[in-house]
Motif scaffolding. Structure first.
Motif, short mmCIF file in Angstrom:
data_model
loop_
_atom_site.label_atom_id
_atom_site.label_comp_id
_atom_site.label_asym_id
_atom_site.label_seq_id
_atom_site.Cartn_x
_atom_site.Cartn_y
_atom_site.Cartn_z
N UNK A 144 0.83 -1.20 0.00
CA UNK A 144 0.00 0.00 0.00
C UNK A 144 0.86 1.25 0.00
N UNK A 145 0.51 2.17 -0.90
CA UNK A 145 1.29 3.41 -0.99
C UNK A 145 1.11 4.24 0.27
N UNK A 146 2.15 4.98 0.60
CA UNK A 146 2.12 5.82 1.79
C UNK A 146 1.45 7.15 1.46
N UNK A 147 0.44 7.53 2.20
CA UNK A 147 -0.27 8.79 1.96
C UNK A 147 0.43 9.93 2.68
N UNK A 187 -4.35 10.82 -23.43
CA UNK A 187 -4.48 10.22 -22.11
C UNK A 187 -3.15 9.79 -21.49
N UNK A 188 -2.18 10.68 -21.50
CA UNK A 188 -0.85 10.36 -20.97
C UNK A 188 -0.66 10.90 -19.56
N UNK A 189 -1.74 11.00 -18.79
CA UNK A 189 -1.65 11.62 -17.48
C UNK A 189 -0.67 10.90 -16.55
N UNK A 190 -0.79 9.59 -16.43
CA UNK A 190 0.07 8.85 -15.52
C UNK A 190 1.53 8.94 -15.94
N UNK A 191 1.82 8.71 -17.21
CA UNK A 191 3.20 8.75 -17.68
C UNK A 191 3.81 10.13 -17.51
N UNK A 192 3.04 11.17 -17.79
CA UNK A 192 3.52 12.54 -17.61
C UNK A 192 3.82 12.82 -16.15
N UNK A 193 2.92 12.42 -15.28
CA UNK A 193 3.08 12.63 -13.85
C UNK A 193 4.33 11.92 -13.35
N UNK A 194 4.54 10.69 -13.78
CA UNK A 194 5.69 9.93 -13.30
C UNK A 194 7.00 10.53 -13.81
N UNK A 195 7.03 10.92 -15.08
CA UNK A 195 8.22 11.55 -15.65
C UNK A 195 8.60 12.79 -14.85
N UNK A 253 12.91 5.16 -5.78
CA UNK A 253 13.02 4.21 -4.66
C UNK A 253 11.70 3.48 -4.42
N UNK A 254 10.58 4.06 -4.86
CA UNK A 254 9.29 3.40 -4.71
C UNK A 254 9.12 2.30 -5.75
N UNK A 255 8.64 1.14 -5.37
CA UNK A 255 8.21 0.18 -6.39
C UNK A 255 7.17 0.83 -7.30
N UNK A 256 7.18 0.45 -8.56
CA UNK A 256 6.24 1.05 -9.50
C UNK A 256 4.80 0.90 -9.02
N UNK A 257 4.45 -0.28 -8.53
CA UNK A 257 3.08 -0.48 -8.05
C UNK A 257 2.72 0.47 -6.92
N UNK A 258 3.69 0.78 -6.07
CA UNK A 258 3.43 1.71 -4.97
C UNK A 258 3.14 3.11 -5.50
N UNK A 259 3.93 3.55 -6.47
CA UNK A 259 3.68 4.87 -7.04
C UNK A 259 2.31 4.89 -7.71
N UNK A 260 2.03 3.89 -8.53
CA UNK A 260 0.76 3.86 -9.25
C UNK A 260 -0.41 3.77 -8.29
N UNK A 261 -0.24 3.01 -7.21
CA UNK A 261 -1.31 2.91 -6.22
C UNK A 261 -1.58 4.26 -5.56
#
Length: 831
Positions: A36-39, A473-481, A493-501
Motif C-alpha cells: 500500500x502506498x504511503x499517503x 491520455x498520458x496523465x500517468x506517464x507525464x506525472x511519473x516523468x 526508490x518506490x516500487x512502480x506499483x506503490x507509485x501507481x497505487x
C-alpha cells in the motif's frame, strides 16, 4: 460503461464471465501484489496536540500575500483560496492565516526571518525551493500562521500548490475531472517542511502531433473564440505544470496550430505564470518554422540566404528577450527534417558551427548572453556532432531517445564536465517511422524509470522534456516523468506499483487504489508486448503479412485483455459518483479501447485464416471484429461527447484517425464484409496452448552486481547487471526433445548509440558471448521497437533434463526480460 455492457462485449469476444475472473486473479497472483502506498499525513481532518487548524466550524484560514510579490504568487494564492473553498465549503476568517511569499518580496515574511522566528537554512539562493512552517503570533491580531516561503518565484508557487495537493486537490483536478473530496476540517501537523531543490533544473513537456486531439478539442470545445492554441488553453496548461512542479514548455508546433508567439498574449501569460518557454530541436531561436517561415522552404538555407535567416531569428530575439526562455541553437529543415544546403558531413559541421556562433551573437547583442541555451543532436544531427562539431561549453547538450523510449546516447566523461550540462528529450508519443503511437499512452512507468534513471546517473540533470503528444491520455506517464525530474531518488526508490497505487488513490479512489494499480500493471504489460497502434506486423511499404501468433495464442492474449476489462467492471460500482469521469478517462477508456483494438485485429485475422477451412467459425470471428469496431466507436463517442458534460469533445481520436502521414501510421484495419456475418451461436472455450519453458528474472537468485527492475517486461520484472564480478544462476528442467535457449532483452542502447549490446551466458558451465548491433533506423531496430524485444539465440542445442543457466555479465543498459527455450526440429531450426 456499465458492468453489463462490459460483460456483453467480453461474451461476444468468446470469453466466459467466470474464465475472465479466474484469469485476472491468476495474472495478479503471478505478477505479485504491491504494498500500500504511503499517503501524505501532514494534513489531517482530526486535530492532534500542537496542530495548526486551517479549517473548522465553517471557517477557513485566509490566504495572505504581499502585492509586491511576483505575479505567479498571486495566481497560485488565488488558486489555493479556490481549492480551500472547494474542499471545505467554508468562509475565510478566524485568527489563523496562511502567509505565502518569496524571499525578498514579502515584507512580513522577511521580518519574521530577520527576527529569527523562522530558520530558513540554505533556502536563500536555492533553485525553486520552498519551506512550510507554522509560526505562533506572527504579528498582532494573528494567533498563528502557516507560512510558505519560496526561494524564488516558482518555489513560492510550488509551495502554494503543495498545500493544495495536501488538502486533496489533485494536479489533474481539471485535466482529468478529479473532483476533490469534501473535508469540513483541516489541521496541519507541527513541524517545518523543506522541499527542493529539484533533481533536474529544467523539467517540462512538449505538445507535439497535436492535430488529432488538443487542437480539435480547443477549437471546437474549450476556446471557440481564439485561434488554437491560445491563452485560454495555455492558462490551463501552465496551472497544471505548476501543480506538477514543472517549469518548461515546448509549445505545439504543427501547421494546424497557431505559432505560440504569433499571439503576444501567450508569451506574456507564460511570464505571469513563471513558465520558461523553449522550442523543439527543429525550431531554433523560439521560431515555429512551419507557421512562421513564409518564404519558400529552399530559402531556409544558411549557406545561400544567411541574411534572411538571421533577420528571421533576430526578430524573435527582439520580441522575447525580456522573458525567461531557453534558446534552442542550431538549424534543421522547416519541419523536423535535415538541414537544407550543405551536403557533406564536413560542410554541415562547419555550417552549424557558424550558425551557433551567429545565434549566440544575437543573444549577446540583446543583453541576454547568459540566457540558457540548448543544442539537441537529434536524428542526423547526432552524426554531425560525432563528426567533431564544436558546441560551446555552456550550451546544454540535449540527448534524445530513439522516439520509442530508449535513450540513444548517455553523457561521457568529457560531456559530464561541461558547464552547460546535459539533458534528455524523451518520447511518450510519436509520429514517425516505423509506426507512430499517437492514441493511447502505453509506455510503462518502469521503462521511464530505467532510462531516465540511467541518464540521471550519468549526469543528464540540466533539462528534461517529455513529448506528451496531446497530453491526454498520458496523465500517468507525464506525472511519473515529472515526479522523477523533481525528486529522482525518492521517486525511483518506490516500487512502480506503490507509485501507481498512490496515484490511483489521489486521482480515482483510495479504496480501490490496490485493484487499480493491479489493472494498470497488466495494462502496461499487455500493451508493452504490442502497442495498440502497432497491431500490424509488416512495416509501411512492405507486403502485408499476418502476425506470428497462432489463433490459440491470440485467443489467450484476448482473454487477458477481457479479464482486465472485467476487473474494471468489478470495481466501477464502488468508485464514488463524482469520480466516475476520472475513472473512465484514466482507466476504463484505455483498458477497454486497447482491448477492443486487439479484439478487432485478431478476430479479423482469424476470419481470414479460417475462411477456407472453417467458414462458420470464420463468420463468427468476423462478427466479433465488427462488434469490437463498434465498441471502439461507442467508447470514443462516450469520451468525446458524454463524460464531463461534453467537456472533451474532439480530444480523443482512434488511431488511425485519418489519412494523413500514412507512411508512418497503422494501416486501417480491413474488416470482413458485414452482410455475410451473423451472431455467434455459442461461446467456445479457449484452445489449450503449448507453453515453452521460460526462466523469468525472478527465478534467478539475485546477488550483488545484479538487480531486479519491477514493473517492466512480459514477466513483470527485468534483470540488469550493475557491476562486474558477480553472476546469477537458475536451473530449469526441459521436457523431451531438443531445445535452444533464446535470451530476450529490451531494445535499449549501450552508452553510445551504434555500439553493440553484449552479455555472457553460461549453460552447464559452457560460456557463450552474445552481442547485438544497435543501429538506429535500420530494419532490425524498427522490428525491435515495435516488438519491444530483441531475441538472442544461444548457439547450442540442449537435450531434455535439468540444466544450469548462469548469467555471467552484461553491458550497462542490458535489460534481460527472460530466457526462453524453444524446440528445435530435425533440421536444426527453431519451430
Amino acid at each position: 460503461m456499465s458492468a453489463k455492457g462490459y460483460r456483453q462485449r467480453c461474451d461476444a469476444g468468446g470469453i466466459s464471465y467466470a474464465a475472465m475472473i479466474a484469469r485476472i486473479l491468476l495474472l495478479i497472483a503471478l505478477i505479485g501484489v504491491a504494498p500500500m502506498a504511503t499517503a501524505q499525513h501532514w494534513i489531517r481532518e482530526n486535530a492532534r496536540p500542537g496542530d495548526l487548524t486551517l479549517a473548522a466550524q465553517g471557517r477557513v484560514a485566509p490566504v495572505v500575500i504581499d502585492p509586491a510579490d511576483h505575479a505567479v504568487v498571486a495566481i497560485a494564492a488565488a488558486d489555493l483560496r479556490r481549492d480551500l473553498a472547494t474542499v471545505t465549503r467554508a468562509t475565510p476568517g478566524g485568527d489563523t492565516q496562511i502567509w505565502i511569499g518569496t524571499l525578498g518580496k514579502n515584507a512580513a515574511i522577511d521580518r519574521l526571518i530577520a527576527d529569527r522566528r523562522i530558520a530558513i537554512g540554505t533556502l536563500k539562493g536555492a533553485w525553486e525551493s520552498f519551506l512550510i512552517a507554522s509560526v505562533d503570533k506572527p504579528r498582532a491580531g494573528v494567533a498563528r500562521a502557516l507560512v510558505i516561503i519560496g526561494s524564488d518565484r516558482r518555489g513560492t508557487a510550488y509551495g502554494a500548490y503543495e498545500l493544495s495537493r495536501a488538502i486533496g486537490v489533485s494536479p489533474w483536478h481539471w485535466w482529468a475531472d478529479v473532483t476533490p473530496r469534501q473535508q469540513a476540517s483541516l489541521h496541519v501537523a507541527k513541524g517545518l517542511r523543506r522541499f527542493g531543490p529539484p533533481s533536474v533544473k529544467y523539467r517540462g513537456i512538449f505538445f507535439n502531433d497535436e492535430d488529432w486531439g488538443l487542437v480539435p478539442w480547443a477549437a471546437a470545445t474549450h476556446a471557440l473564440q481564439e485561434k488554437p492554441l491560445g491563452p485560454k488553453t495555455y492558462a490551463k496548461v501552465f496551472e497544471l505544470m505548476l501543480r506538477l512542479k514543472a517549469n518548461l514548455l515546448w509549445p505545439a508546433m504543427h501547421k494546424v496550430t497557431q505559432p505560440f508567439n504569433a499571439d503576444p498574449a501567450n508569451a506574456a501569460l507564460a511570464d505571469r505564470y513563471a513558465i520558461v518557454m523553449g522550442s523543439s530541436h527543429a525550431e531554433p531561436m523560439l521560431r515555429n518554422n512551419v507557421g512562421e517561415w513564409t518564404a519558400p522552404p529552399d530559402d531556409f538555407d544558411y549557406v545561400k540566404n544567411a541574411p534572411g535567416v538571421q533577420r528571421y531569428w533576430a526578430d524573435r530575439v527582439a520580441t522575447n528577450a525580456r522573458y525567461e526562455s531557453i534558446w534552442t541553437l542550431g538549424m534543421r529543415g522547416i519541419h523536423d527534417s535535415g538541414m537544407v544546403g550543405p551536403s557533406t558531413i564536413a560542410d554541415r559541421r562547419a555550417t552549424l558551427e557558424r550558425i551557433i556562433t551567429d545565434q549566440r551573437g544575437m543573444l549577446d547583442r540583446a543583453g541576454i548572453a547568459d540566457a540558457p541555451q540548448v543544442f539537441t543532436p537529434y536524428k542526423e544531427v547526432l552524426d554531425i556532432y560525432r563528426a567533431g562539431l564544436k558546441v560551446p561549453d555552456d550550451v546544454t547538450l540535449m540527448w534524445p531517445d530513439d522516439n520509442f523510449g530508449y535513450i540513444r546516447h548517455f553523457p561521457d566523461q568529457a560531456e559530464r564536465a561541461r558547464s552547460g550540462g546535459s539533458g534528455i528529450y524523451y518520447h511518450l508519443s510519436y509520429l514517425g517511422a516505423p509506426l507512430s503511437y499517437l492514441w493511447l499512452s502505453t509506455t510503462p512507468p518502469a521503462l521511464i524509470r530505467e532510462e531516465m534513471g540511467r541518464a540521471f546517473d550519468r549526469g543528464a540533470r540540466q533539462m528534461w522534456v517529455a513529448n506528451v503528444g496531446d497530453l491526454k491520455p498520458a496523465e500517468l506517464a507525464t506525472d511519473y516523468f515529472l515526479s522523477l525530474a523533481w525528486d529522482m531518488e525518492a521517486t525511483r526508490a518506490q516500487p512502480i506499483d506503490s507509485f501507481v497505487e498512490g496515484w490511483a488513490a489521489e486521482n480515482i479512489d483510495a479504496a480501490q487504489a490496490r485493484p487499480i494499480a493491479d489493472i494498470l500493471r497488466v495494462y502496461h504489460r499487455l500493451n508493452f508486448d504490442r502497442r495498440p497502434e502497432h497491431l500490424q506486423w509488416h512495416l509501411p511499404g512492405e507486403k502485408a503479412r499476418q502476425s506470428p501468433l497462432s489463433i490459440a495464442q491470440a485467443d489467450a492474449r484476448l482473454a487477458d485483455f477481457a479479464a482486465m476489462e472485467q476487473a474494471v467492471t468489478a470495481l466501477e460500482p464502488h468508485v464514488p459518483g463524482d469520480r466516475q469521469d476520472a475513472l473512465f478517462e484514466l482507466l476504463a477508456y484505455p483498458v477497454a479501447a486497447s482491448a477492443a483494438a486487439n479484439r478487432r485485429f485478431f478476430a479479423a485475422e482469424a476470419h481470414d485464416r479460417l475462411r477456407d477451412s472453417d467458414l462458420a467459425e470464420a463468420v463468427r470471428r468476423g462478427t466479433i471484429a465488427h462488434a469490437a469496431d463498434a465498441t471502439l466507436r461507442a467508447l470514443t463517442h462516450h469520451y468525446n461527447r458524454e463524460i464531463a458534460d461534453g467537456k472533451w469533445r474532439g480530444m480523443m481520436a482512434v488511431e488511425p484517425a485519418d489519412g494523413q502521414w500514412r507512411s508512418y501510421r497503422l494501416t486501417p484495419p480491413i474488416l470482413p464484409a458485414p452482410d455475410a456475418l451473423s451472431a455467434p451461436a455459442s461461446v467456445p472455450t479457449i484452445a489449450p496452448l503449448h507453453i515453452d519453458p521460460v526462466l523469468a528474472p525472478r527465478q534467478f537468485a539475485v546477488t550483488k552486481g545484479w538487480r531486479l527492475g519491477d514493473g517492466l517486461g512480459r514477466h513483470g520484472a527485468i534483470l540488469a547487471a550493475t557491476g562486474a564480478g558477480s553472476s546469477v544462476t537458475a536451473t530449469i528442467t526441459l521436457p523431451a526433445g531438443q531445445w535452444r535457449a533464446v535470451v530476450d532483452i529490451l531494445p535499449t542502447y549501450a552508452d553510445r548509440d551504434s555500439d553493440p549490446l553484449r552479455l555472457t551466458i553460461a549453460i552447464d558451465g559452457v560460456a557463450h558471448r552474445l552481442a547485438v548491433p544497435r543501429q538506429t533506423g535500420d530494419r532490425d531496430w524498427a522490428q525491435a521497437v515495435l516488438d519491444n524485444r530483441i531475441a538472442l539465440a544461444v548457439p547450442v542445442d540442449l537435450p531434455a533434463g535439468t540444466h544450469r543457466v548462469t548469467l555471467q555479465s552484461a553491458d550497462p543498459g542490458v535489460l534481460i526480460e527472460a530466457i526462453r527455450f524453444e524446440p528445435v526440429n530435425t533440421t536444426g531450426r527453431l519451430h
